[in-house]
Design a protein around this motif. Structure first.
Motif, PDB file in Angstrom:
ATOM      1  N   THR A  59     -15.372  41.144  32.793  1.00 25.22           N
ATOM      2  CA  THR A  59     -16.473  40.123  32.976  1.00 25.22           C
ATOM      3  C   THR A  59     -17.454  40.275  32.222  1.00 25.22           C
ATOM      4  O   THR A  59     -17.881  41.093  31.296  1.00 25.22           O
ATOM      5  CB  THR A  59     -16.397  39.777  34.414  1.00 25.22           C
ATOM      6  OG1 THR A  59     -16.826  41.351  34.974  1.00 25.22           O
ATOM      7  CG2 THR A  59     -15.429  40.073  35.381  1.00 25.22           C
ATOM      8  N   TYR A 101     -21.418  39.716  41.402  1.00 28.30           N
ATOM      9  CA  TYR A 101     -21.400  38.825  42.510  1.00 28.30           C
ATOM     10  C   TYR A 101     -21.587  37.451  41.919  1.00 28.30           C
ATOM     11  O   TYR A 101     -21.772  36.220  42.574  1.00 28.30           O
ATOM     12  CB  TYR A 101     -21.875  39.070  43.637  1.00 28.30           C
ATOM     13  CG  TYR A 101     -21.709  40.630  44.224  1.00 28.30           C
ATOM     14  CD1 TYR A 101     -20.779  41.083  44.799  1.00 28.30           C
ATOM     15  CD2 TYR A 101     -23.165  41.898  43.774  1.00 28.30           C
ATOM     16  CE1 TYR A 101     -20.867  41.734  45.840  1.00 28.30           C
ATOM     17  CE2 TYR A 101     -22.778  42.611  44.556  1.00 28.30           C
ATOM     18  CZ  TYR A 101     -22.171  43.026  45.319  1.00 28.30           C
ATOM     19  OH  TYR A 101     -21.053  44.222  45.827  1.00 28.30           O
ATOM     20  N   GLY A 102     -21.519  37.396  40.654  1.00 27.56           N
ATOM     21  CA  GLY A 102     -22.228  36.521  40.480  1.00 27.56           C
ATOM     22  C   GLY A 102     -20.573  35.225  40.043  1.00 27.56           C
ATOM     23  O   GLY A 102     -19.622  35.491  39.745  1.00 27.56           O
ATOM     24  N   MET A 103     -21.381  33.773  40.933  1.00 32.51           N
ATOM     25  CA  MET A 103     -20.056  32.517  40.620  1.00 32.51           C
ATOM     26  C   MET A 103     -19.938  31.762  38.595  1.00 32.51           C
ATOM     27  O   MET A 103     -18.316  31.938  38.669  1.00 32.51           O
ATOM     28  CB  MET A 103     -20.757  31.667  40.838  1.00 32.51           C
ATOM     29  CG  MET A 103     -20.192  29.974  40.605  1.00 32.51           C
ATOM     30  SD  MET A 103     -18.603  30.236  41.464  1.00 32.51           S
ATOM     31  CE  MET A 103     -17.750  28.966  40.928  1.00 32.51           C
ATOM     32  N   ALA A 104     -20.742  33.390  37.677  1.00 27.76           N
ATOM     33  CA  ALA A 104     -19.991  32.808  36.420  1.00 27.76           C
ATOM     34  C   ALA A 104     -19.420  34.042  36.370  1.00 27.76           C
ATOM     35  O   ALA A 104     -17.775  33.362  35.571  1.00 27.76           O
ATOM     36  CB  ALA A 104     -21.443  33.703  35.386  1.00 27.76           C
ATOM     37  N   ARG A 105     -18.762  34.655  37.421  1.00 26.95           N
ATOM     38  CA  ARG A 105     -18.142  36.056  36.645  1.00 26.95           C
ATOM     39  C   ARG A 105     -16.314  35.344  37.579  1.00 26.95           C
ATOM     40  O   ARG A 105     -15.898  35.661  37.260  1.00 26.95           O
ATOM     41  CB  ARG A 105     -18.116  36.838  37.251  1.00 26.95           C
ATOM     42  CG  ARG A 105     -18.968  37.980  36.833  1.00 26.95           C
ATOM     43  CD  ARG A 105     -19.216  39.709  37.593  1.00 26.95           C
ATOM     44  NE  ARG A 105     -19.904  40.309  36.842  1.00 26.95           N
ATOM     45  CZ  ARG A 105     -19.993  41.556  37.559  1.00 26.95           C
ATOM     46  NH1 ARG A 105     -19.134  42.131  38.238  1.00 26.95           N
ATOM     47  NH2 ARG A 105     -20.767  42.382  36.923  1.00 26.95           N
ATOM     48  N   LEU A 106     -16.869  34.250  38.117  1.00 28.42           N
ATOM     49  CA  LEU A 106     -15.362  33.757  38.909  1.00 28.42           C
ATOM     50  C   LEU A 106     -15.124  32.891  38.606  1.00 28.42           C
ATOM     51  O   LEU A 106     -13.769  32.460  37.944  1.00 28.42           O
ATOM     52  CB  LEU A 106     -15.875  32.950  40.355  1.00 28.42           C
ATOM     53  CG  LEU A 106     -14.819  32.469  41.397  1.00 28.42           C
ATOM     54  CD1 LEU A 106     -15.188  32.714  42.545  1.00 28.42           C
ATOM     55  CD2 LEU A 106     -13.865  31.169  40.951  1.00 28.42           C
ATOM     56  N   VAL A 107     -16.115  32.161  37.143  1.00 28.23           N
ATOM     57  CA  VAL A 107     -15.521  30.897  36.218  1.00 28.23           C
ATOM     58  C   VAL A 107     -14.944  31.574  35.937  1.00 28.23           C
ATOM     59  O   VAL A 107     -13.704  31.146  34.711  1.00 28.23           O
ATOM     60  CB  VAL A 107     -16.108  30.009  36.286  1.00 28.23           C
ATOM     61  CG1 VAL A 107     -16.879  29.495  34.973  1.00 28.23           C
ATOM     62  CG2 VAL A 107     -17.325  29.080  37.336  1.00 28.23           C
ATOM     63  N   SER A 138     -11.049  32.406  36.817  1.00 25.63           N
ATOM     64  CA  SER A 138     -10.901  31.868  38.069  1.00 25.63           C
ATOM     65  C   SER A 138      -9.220  31.231  38.050  1.00 25.63           C
ATOM     66  O   SER A 138      -8.884  31.774  39.354  1.00 25.63           O
ATOM     67  CB  SER A 138     -10.607  30.158  38.264  1.00 25.63           C
ATOM     68  OG  SER A 138     -11.113  29.468  36.600  1.00 25.63           O
ATOM     69  N   GLN A 177     -10.796  37.052  51.988  1.00 30.69           N
ATOM     70  CA  GLN A 177     -11.968  37.084  50.635  1.00 30.69           C
ATOM     71  C   GLN A 177     -11.674  37.709  49.863  1.00 30.69           C
ATOM     72  O   GLN A 177     -10.660  39.011  48.894  1.00 30.69           O
ATOM     73  CB  GLN A 177     -12.898  37.889  51.057  1.00 30.69           C
ATOM     74  CG  GLN A 177     -14.144  37.346  52.164  1.00 30.69           C
ATOM     75  CD  GLN A 177     -15.096  38.493  52.293  1.00 30.69           C
ATOM     76  OE1 GLN A 177     -15.531  38.277  51.977  1.00 30.69           O
ATOM     77  NE2 GLN A 177     -15.624  38.472  54.175  1.00 30.69           N
ATOM     78  N   HIS A 211     -13.721  38.139  45.519  1.00 31.98           N
ATOM     79  CA  HIS A 211     -15.005  38.145  44.776  1.00 31.98           C
ATOM     80  C   HIS A 211     -15.039  38.660  44.124  1.00 31.98           C
ATOM     81  O   HIS A 211     -14.690  39.497  43.613  1.00 31.98           O
ATOM     82  CB  HIS A 211     -15.879  37.502  46.305  1.00 31.98           C
ATOM     83  CG  HIS A 211     -15.907  38.671  46.834  1.00 31.98           C
ATOM     84  ND1 HIS A 211     -16.788  39.997  45.767  1.00 31.98           N
ATOM     85  CD2 HIS A 211     -15.705  39.074  47.942  1.00 31.98           C
ATOM     86  CE1 HIS A 211     -16.820  41.162  47.178  1.00 31.98           C
ATOM     87  NE2 HIS A 211     -15.892  40.669  47.971  1.00 31.98           N
TER      88      HIS A 211
END
Length: 470
Positions: A174, A179-185, A188, A207, A209
């Motif tokens: 990452t 906790y950022g959405m950028a990491r999930l994107v 993904s 969960q 995340h």
């Protein structure tokens, strides 16, 4: 060290073998060729013997041979010895639990089952950690009518390619914020494949995340009985490991990957139930817990310094267990306090069934069976106090608000080293009695062996030596 199977009757013959024949046929129909049979040793490493899928009936009926010496293996695969265990002699039978047999979604052609370990004559093996967890769960039900529901949070750090040598920075998976959405994107597909594999295996995910540290993620699954929770901890970890490898990543579940950063926890959630009622809610104790729940948690809180020898079992664990890092470094409890070693999550109204407690001061170097068994044993000791001549001793102290490290008269620190935790463990009559001398002595020997193994090593040397082992 490898034993051979023979045609004699074993600990699980007759109807169990019939069920195993049916299971083997179903595995063949699913394209499964091999079954991994796992147990977790006292150093917290998952060990395995595998059998062809069509040999599952023989494995259930006669067991699979394995030396008991693995109970005194250290994290680097060297061996120590205890009074009861160690050396080249002896053999055990590994018997798979068909109720947990799972086709592995991320390892095509493979299935998995945890094992119970037996002596050659079919008697339960005194050093079996899974058997210890089962005994404690059965004792809670038999003596108090209480069913435990438990669940692990699994945290890991994913790096691109293999883990680097000491002194080289990992290539974390990452780049975005904690906790950022950028990491999930950016991950993904990776996280999707973990969710898909777990769902295919029948694991209910609550969960998933990104976490705080670089490359760090967390997945939480639905609670189960104590043995089932520990089984799931193993299955989830190995599923994440397998999916990671398919994405060109290496997953580390070690207490720390970088000692200068935040480590991986292996938090345990628990709740107490009787006849469908959650005893963590609807009572007259603190924040709505029943007095039985309070007594159980008081027992856990009292025993935490000794429990660290089970739940924070590596010298690397104490590189994670530091103040002001949400690791639970102080012997205290609090309502939704993430700096408390014991965190209580209250449930009210429609959410009363969700009330639970979380043991935060533990990590994934722990053998999950030892950990759940030890936590239940400590809680039962609290219940015994409540029913004895000194029920006041089974009451919780005042909860802690805020960061205890910043309080002038805050609670005491939990052990800051494995040596200190081991000293508490050796004095614990509660854990010694619950575990029995062979298992207690083997754990003590492994902890002492790893203290000696890493004597004089720097923090970075300890982290480098352990981050690829879990």
């Amino acid at each position: 060290m490898t034993g051979q199977q023979h045609g004699r009757q074993g600990p699980r013959s007759g109807p169990a073998e019939e069920r195993a024949r049916g299971a083997a046929a179903r595995l063949a129909g699913a394209g499964v060729h091999g079954t991994a049979l796992t147990w977790v040793d006292n150093a917290g490493l998952t060990r395995v013997k595998a059998v062809p899928a069509n040999r599952l009936p023989q494995a259930v009926g006669a067991g699979v041979g394995m030396s008991p010496c693995f109970d005194v293996y250290l994290v680097d695969d060297s061996m120590t010895a205890s009074e009861h265990l160690g050396g080249p002699d002896g053999d055990l039978r590994l018997v798979p639990d068909l109720g947990r047999l799972t086709v592995l979604a991320a390892q095509p052609g493979w299935a998995w089952a945890p094992v119970d370990r037996y002596e050659q004559d079919g008697e339960p093996y005194a050093g079996c950690q899974r058997g210890f967890a089962r005994r404690m769960a059965r004792r809670a039900l038999a003596e108090h009518g209480i069913e435990l529901r438990m669940g692990f949070e699994t945290e890991w750090v994913a790096v691109r390619g293999p883990l680097p040598e000491a002194g080289t920075a990992p290539a974390y998976a990452t780049t975005g914020p904690a906790y950022g959405m950028a990491r999930l994107v950016e991950n993904s597909e990776y996280l999707r494949d973990i969710l898909t594999a777990l769902r295919t295996q029948g694991v209910e995910v609550l969960q998933i995340h990104p976490e705080y540290a670089p490359g760090q993620f967390e997945v939480s699954v639905a609670p189960s009985d104590p043995v089932g929770a520990a089984d799931l901890a193993v299955l989830v970890r190995e599923t994440v490991r397998a999916v990671s490898l398919r994405h060109g990543l290496t997953a580390s579940f070690a207490p720390v990957v970088d000692p200068d950063g935040v480590g991986n926890g292996g938090h345990v959630h628990l709740s107490l139930w009787r006849e469908g009622r959650n005893l963590c809610a609807g009572g007259e104790g603190p924040f709505g817990m029943t007095r039985e729940c309070e007594a159980f948690l008081a027992g856990v809180l009292r025993e935490l310094p000794a429990l660290l020898a089970l739940g924070a079992p590596s010298p690397a664990s104490y590189l994670r267990l530091r103040p002001s890092r949400w690791a639970g470094a102080f012997q205290c409890w609090g309502l939704e306090n993430r700096e408390a070693a014991l965190r209580f999550v209250a449930g009210t109204g429609a959410a009363a069934g969700n009330a639970n407690a979380e043991v935060k001061c533990v990590d994934a170097a722990a053998n999950p069976y030892l950990l759940v068994g030890g936590v239940v044993a400590a809680g039962l000791a609290g219940l015994d106090l409540a029913a004895g001549t000194d029920p006041a001793a089974a009451r919780l102290p005042e909860p802690v608000l805020g960061d205890p490290a910043r309080q002038e008269r805050g609670p005491g620190r939990l052990p800051g080293s494995l040596a200190e935790a081991l000293a508490h463990f050796e004095r614990s009559g509660t854990l010694r009695s619950a575990m029995g001398e062979p298992l207690f002595g083997a754990v003590r020997a492994v902890r002492a062996g790893e203290i000696e193994l890493f004597e004089g090593a720097s923090e970075h040397e300890i982290a480098a030596a352990t981050r690829g082992r879990y």
